[in-house]
Design an enzyme around this catalytic site. Structure first.
Site, PDB file in Angstrom:
ATOM      1  N   GLU A 178      35.209  54.147  33.203  1.00  0.00           N
ATOM      2  CA  GLU A 178      34.566  53.335  32.156  1.00  0.00           C
ATOM      3  C   GLU A 178      33.417  54.042  31.439  1.00  0.00           C
ATOM      4  OE1 GLU A 178      33.522  49.624  34.032  1.00  0.00           O
ATOM      5  OE2 GLU A 178      35.589  49.165  34.541  1.00  0.00           O
ATOM      6  N   ASN A 218      39.639  56.743  34.128  1.00  0.00           N
ATOM      7  CA  ASN A 218      40.071  55.352  34.233  1.00  0.00           C
ATOM      8  C   ASN A 218      39.212  54.459  33.337  1.00  0.00           C
ATOM      9  OD1 ASN A 218      41.765  53.412  35.752  1.00  0.00           O
ATOM     10  ND2 ASN A 218      39.866  52.718  36.705  1.00  0.00           N
ATOM     11  N   HIS A 254      43.328  44.637  33.115  1.00  0.00           N
ATOM     12  CA  HIS A 254      42.859  43.303  33.499  1.00  0.00           C
ATOM     13  C   HIS A 254      43.131  42.391  32.297  1.00  0.00           C
ATOM     14  CE1 HIS A 254      40.954  44.683  37.151  1.00  0.00           C
ATOM     15  NE2 HIS A 254      40.346  45.640  36.482  1.00  0.00           N
ATOM     16  N   GLU A 284      44.743  48.752  37.515  1.00  0.00           N
ATOM     17  CA  GLU A 284      44.043  47.619  38.146  1.00  0.00           C
ATOM     18  C   GLU A 284      44.603  46.295  37.632  1.00  0.00           C
ATOM     19  OE1 GLU A 284      39.771  47.936  37.775  1.00  0.00           O
ATOM     20  OE2 GLU A 284      39.795  50.094  38.098  1.00  0.00           O
ATOM     21  N   ASP A 286      45.758  42.748  36.692  1.00  0.00           N
ATOM     22  CA  ASP A 286      45.821  41.332  37.053  1.00  0.00           C
ATOM     23  C   ASP A 286      45.915  40.551  35.745  1.00  0.00           C
ATOM     24  OD1 ASP A 286      43.072  41.457  36.250  1.00  0.00           O
ATOM     25  OD2 ASP A 286      42.375  41.455  38.328  1.00  0.00           O
TER      26      ASP A 286
HETATM   27  C1  XIL Z   1      35.407  45.170  41.170  1.00  0.00           C
HETATM   28  C2  XIL Z   1      35.715  44.607  42.541  1.00  0.00           C
HETATM   29  O1  XIL Z   1      36.988  44.020  42.511  1.00  0.00           O
HETATM   30  C3  XIL Z   1      34.678  43.585  42.933  1.00  0.00           C
HETATM   31  O2  XIL Z   1      34.871  43.163  44.272  1.00  0.00           O
HETATM   32  C4  XIL Z   1      33.284  44.200  42.804  1.00  0.00           C
HETATM   33  O3  XIL Z   1      32.311  43.211  43.042  1.00  0.00           O
HETATM   34  C5  XIL Z   1      33.070  44.798  41.419  1.00  0.00           C
HETATM   35  O4  XIL Z   1      34.103  45.707  41.132  1.00  0.00           O
HETATM   36  N1  XIL Z   1      36.933  47.771  37.076  1.00  0.00           N
HETATM   37  C6  XIL Z   1      36.940  48.615  38.156  1.00  0.00           C
HETATM   38  C7  XIL Z   1      36.875  48.064  39.526  1.00  0.00           C
HETATM   39  O5  XIL Z   1      37.118  49.814  37.973  1.00  0.00           O
HETATM   40  O6  XIL Z   1      36.218  48.916  40.427  1.00  0.00           O
HETATM   41  C8  XIL Z   1      36.236  46.711  39.556  1.00  0.00           C
HETATM   42  O7  XIL Z   1      36.324  46.184  40.868  1.00  0.00           O
HETATM   43  C9  XIL Z   1      36.873  45.794  38.539  1.00  0.00           C
HETATM   44  C10 XIL Z   1      36.706  46.338  37.150  1.00  0.00           C
END
Ligand code: XIL
Length: 367
Positions: A178, A218, A254, A284, A286
């Site tokens: 990020e 990422n 996401h 990641e 969802d």
């Molecule tokens: C999130 C975790 O799922 C949570 O448990 C934590 O509190 C914060 O981080 N992008 C990412 C992940 O790269 O590492 C993040 O994970 C979600 C967003």
């Protein structure tokens, strides 16, 4: 044609070393072939271990299918463990490898929970992706107080020690997470202290610490087409042009089912990244459904479609080598805390297979 005959050794992605190769062969030799699933959201439907393993279908198309895991649940919840092991051949630590977790106080590193995840996965032939080395949201508080020279040394130490520790056991690393903001590079402690070259430096150090791991940039919000995905593309093109050893890109994915990017745009974006020579991970995924204006079963159907369409993009792109979901049961998802109550994953609170699971399975089987 039975899936076990569809795969061929030549189709294995070049970056996959011995450990995941064993996984894929294990998967390829152990499955029962495709079944015809009946999508169900019923409270009496089959549970995760009663449905076809996703890794069967993923192995047939020579891809990794994974999920983020939590060490505390691996320790305490046998249903969680068996569901994970049944479906996935790729594991990512949800939080345990983040710098702020590992080194709360400078010089005192705790790799205990991260080690547990690596031992769990490698003991079952599951490939591990390390997540994540340089991320503004998980940086130890003490970094801010260091001088530029000390901060540079601390970042370097962290990358060398962490990547070196898992060399040969972690097949891929999210090296920088990020780094792009709303306009250009995100304003972070790394940018302020080390300057824009911190990204290239992080990749070079990671490469020295592990010559074989796939090194990934990422990010989120750059899945389809638009300003952010253009910025991510430009960053990667620039790094590659300077010989920085970045080998892959992770698209977090996401999604909100009520406003997701068009699949055609995701496909176009994935293709242009692949044309840079990068391997692509959906990293990641969802899919939130709380804002979809419909009844419960229509929401689940929208979610199924979203999962299906994204996984289908990956399966259609030879350089898209894996899909990771950010968890797998609605009982444990970061979404509820980050965005409000939701049901974003493949299995429900009781580990029953949701339509989303069947969407992923169908896409992996190219249906
Ligand atoms: C999130 C975790 O799922 C949570 O448990 C934590 O509190 C914060 O981080 N992008 C990412 C992940 O790269 O590492 C993040 O994970 C979600 C967003």
């Amino acid at each position: 044609m039975p899936w076990s005959r569809r795969r061929s050794a030549e189709a294995l992605p070049a970056w996959i070393g011995l450990a995941p190769l064993v996984v894929l062969l294990h998967v390829a030799c152990g499955g029962d072939g495709p079944t015809t699933p009946t999508p169900s959201a019923s409270p009496t439907g089959p549970t995760a271990t009663q449905v076809e393993p996703l890794k069967n279908a993923a192995g047939a198309t020579v891809r990794l299918v994974g999920a983020a895991v939590q060490a505390s649940l691996l320790r305490s919840d046998t249903t969680y463990v068996s569901a994970f092991a049944h479906h996935f051949n790729y594991a990512t630590a949800e939080n345990e490898m983040k710098w702020a977790q590992i080194e709360r106080q400078q010089g005192q590193r705790d790799y205990g929970p991260a080690d547990e995840i690596v031992a769990f996965a490698t003991g079952r032939g599951i490939a591990v992706k390390g997540h994540t080395l340089v991320w503004h949201s998980s940086t130890p508080a003490w970094l801010e107080a260091l001088t530029t020279a000390d901060a540079r040394r601390a970042v370097e130490d962290h990358i060398r020690t962490t990547v070196g520790r898992y060399r040969g056991r972690v097949v891929a690393w999210d090296v920088v997470n990020e780094a792009i903001g709303d306009s250009g590079l995100r304003d972070t402690v790394y940018l302020r202290k080390l300057g824009p070259d911190y990204i290239a430096e992080a990749f070079r150090i990671a490469r020295e610490a592990d010559p074989d791991a796939l090194l990934i940039y990422n990010d989120y919000g750059g899945e389809g087409l638009g300003r952010k995905s253009d910025d991510i593309y430009a960053l990667l093109q620039g790094l590659l042009g300077r010989g920085v050893p970045v080998g892959g890109v992770g698209l977090q994915m996401h999604l909100d089912a009520a406003s997701r990017p068009a699949s055609a745009d995701i496909a176009t974006n994935v293709r242009r990244l692949a044309e840079l020579g990068l391997l692509v991970n959906i990293s990641e995924m969802d899919v939130r459904i709380a804002r979809v204006p419909a009844d419960a079963s229509a929401r689940l159907e929208e979610q199924r479609r979203a999962y299906h369409d994204v996984v289908a993009v990956c399966v259609a792109e030879p350089r898209c080598v894996g899909v990771t979901f950010w968890g797998f049961t609605d009982a444990h998802s970061w979404v509820d805390q980050a965005f409000g109550p939701d049901d974003p994953l493949l299995f429900d609170d009781s580990y029953r297979a949701k339509p989303a699971y069947y969407g992923v399975l169908d896409a992996l089987w190219r249906r």
